[in-house]
Design an enzyme around this catalytic site. Structure first.
Site, mmCIF file in Angstrom:
data_model
loop_
_atom_site.group_PDB
_atom_site.id
_atom_site.type_symbol
_atom_site.label_atom_id
_atom_site.label_comp_id
_atom_site.label_asym_id
_atom_site.label_seq_id
_atom_site.Cartn_x
_atom_site.Cartn_y
_atom_site.Cartn_z
ATOM 1 C CG ASN A 1 32.592 27.859 32.394
ATOM 2 O OD1 ASN A 1 32.922 28.425 33.105
ATOM 3 N ND2 ASN A 1 33.414 27.203 31.593
ATOM 4 C CG ASP B 1 28.659 36.890 39.384
ATOM 5 O OD1 ASP B 1 29.356 36.295 38.333
ATOM 6 O OD2 ASP B 1 28.866 38.226 39.353
ATOM 7 C CG ASP C 1 31.351 32.065 38.995
ATOM 8 O OD1 ASP C 1 31.961 32.671 39.925
ATOM 9 O OD2 ASP C 1 30.915 32.765 38.077
ATOM 10 N NE ARG D 1 39.624 31.083 44.071
ATOM 11 C CZ ARG D 1 38.630 32.048 43.474
ATOM 12 N NH1 ARG D 1 39.028 32.183 42.324
ATOM 13 N NH2 ARG D 1 37.654 32.350 44.062
ATOM 14 C CG ASP E 1 32.253 35.465 36.231
ATOM 15 O OD1 ASP E 1 31.185 35.792 36.306
ATOM 16 O OD2 ASP E 1 32.637 35.262 37.379
ATOM 17 C CG HIS E 2 34.771 38.897 34.334
ATOM 18 N ND1 HIS E 2 36.144 39.084 34.267
ATOM 19 C CD2 HIS E 2 34.300 38.755 35.472
ATOM 20 C CE1 HIS E 2 36.426 38.914 35.285
ATOM 21 N NE2 HIS E 2 35.355 38.764 36.366
ATOM 22 C CG ASP F 1 29.301 39.337 35.800
ATOM 23 O OD1 ASP F 1 28.295 38.391 35.940
ATOM 24 O OD2 ASP F 1 30.427 38.970 36.450
#
Length: 385
Positions: A50, A103, A106, A111, A124-125, A128
């Site tokens: 994040n 972007d 991340d 993972r 994230d989204h 965005d």
């Protein structure tokens, strides 16, 4: 004081959520993902995903702020005006590419560190959706509003093309459960970064000359933005939703329920378009940057609420509450009763929208961090040494 914006039903939905996405873009698959796989190996394993996401977003905000300082009214690239310094274009190109790279990295870092959570995807989204206005307004300074540029009204509609392109993907996921990543995003980010660097090297005067015959560079970019929506994004979204309907995997049975996510963006578009069309003082000519920021931030707020519903598998509300006071503001302005204070009203309303959206974002992050018992910007567990 932070408000609980995520309901208990939505929290239960987040507990069951599994990320599902399809990326079929050749540029992303064969060029960018191998590059990002290399970059992520350089990052320290203690670095929270994040924090990577937020850093990338702040690069875009900084680019927007830098160009706001040197080109607040979008005139700097026009003939006869003091141009933006070359070093600013170099910084803009580097910052835009860094933002795009972070972007893409991340999720891989999440993972890699086994720290993937629904909060990470939402964060994230959500950022965005807000980033759209920052990179669109920033790249506008390359061409500006001069003879060989684009009018502020035209840029307003081009901004909405980008915003609708973004929300289409999440409307698609709301109905199919799968996020089909749009092709236009990767191509646009690489192109924008290159354009910034080219502008630094050859100067904005290069964009004055036609590409071929009487076709200007601004026409080429305008066509590219519109084509991304109507030739690529929209047909693919409709096809994927229709395919889910044909396979009986569509998440919503009625047309009304399926279209719920587009109601609030459509109302926001109508309200903001009414404002610029009936403005007593032609506000978009006087304060284009502030108006774009207001619209883009309000759009992000609406979209974030859709993403929460989409990820928690809950019903999207037909109308965002933010649009109710905005309706009052727009009606007050176009009535002409506050003609001499329209700029002040725009600044006040933009400030309100910014504060409301930031408060919403912070509240949701705090609430989900507490629910999942994680730290938003650290891989350490809460209250651990």
């Amino acid at each position: 004081v932070f408000y609980d914006y995520v309901t208990q039903e939505q929290l239960s939905g987040f507990d069951k959520y599994k990320y599902s996405a399809v990326d079929s873009n050749p540029l992303s698959i064969y060029v960018m993902h191998p590059f990002w796989n290399t970059v992520v190996k350089v990052l320290p394993t203690w670095l929270a995903p994040n924090l990577i996401t937020f850093t990338g977003f702040m690069f875009l905000v900084f680019t927007f702020s830098l160009l706001s300082f040197y080109d607040f009214d979008f005139y700097a690239s026009g003939k006869g005006y003091t141009h933006v310094p070359s070093w600013v274009w170099i910084a803009a190109g580097l910052f835009n590419f860094l933002a795009y790279t972070l972007d893409g990295v991340d999720g891989k870092q999440a993972r890699r560190t086994n720290s993937s959570t629904p909060l990470g995807e939402l964060f994230d989204h959500g950022l965005d959706s807000w980033a759209c206005v920052f990179f669109v307004a920033a790249v506008y300074s390359v061409f500006g509003r001069g003879e060989t540029g684009v009018s502020v009204e035209a840029l307003y509609y081009l901004l909405w093309v980008v915003l609708f392109s973004f929300i289409l993907s999440h409307w698609e996921k709301y109905n199919t459960g799968i996020l089909f990543l749009p092709w236009g995003y990767d191509l646009s980010q690489v192109t924008i970064s290159v354009v910034y660097i080219v502008t630094a090297v050859v100067g904005v005067e290069t964009w004055y000359k036609p590409v071929i015959w009487n076709i200007q560079y601004r026409d080429f970019f305008t066509v590219m933005i519109i084509a991304c929506l109507f030739v690529v994004t929209l047909p693919m979204s409709l096809f994927n939703v229709f395919k889910a309907y044909r396979n009986n995997t569509l998440k919503h049975s009625s047309v009304y329920e399926a279209l719920l996510p587009v109601f609030s963006p459509a109302v926001l578009f109508v309200l903001s378009t009414l404002w610029i069309s009936l403005s007593p003082t032609n506000i978009v000519q006087k304060q284009p940057r502030v108006f774009y920021l207001m619209v883009g931030t309000a759009f992000s707020n609406v979209t974030c609420k859709l993403i929460v519903c989409q990820m928690s598998n809950t019903r999207c509300k037909p109308l965002s509450l933010l649009l109710l006071p905005m309706t009052a503001v727009v009606m007050l302005v176009i009535s002409g009763t506050v003609q001499h204070s329209e700029t002040v009203i725009l600044y006040i309303w933009t400030s309100v929208v910014l504060l409301v959206h930031i408060h919403y974002g912070v509240s949701v992050v705090r609430q989900l961090s507490g629910h999942f018992k994680i730290c938003a910007f650290s891989l350490k567990k809460p209250n651990s040494d």
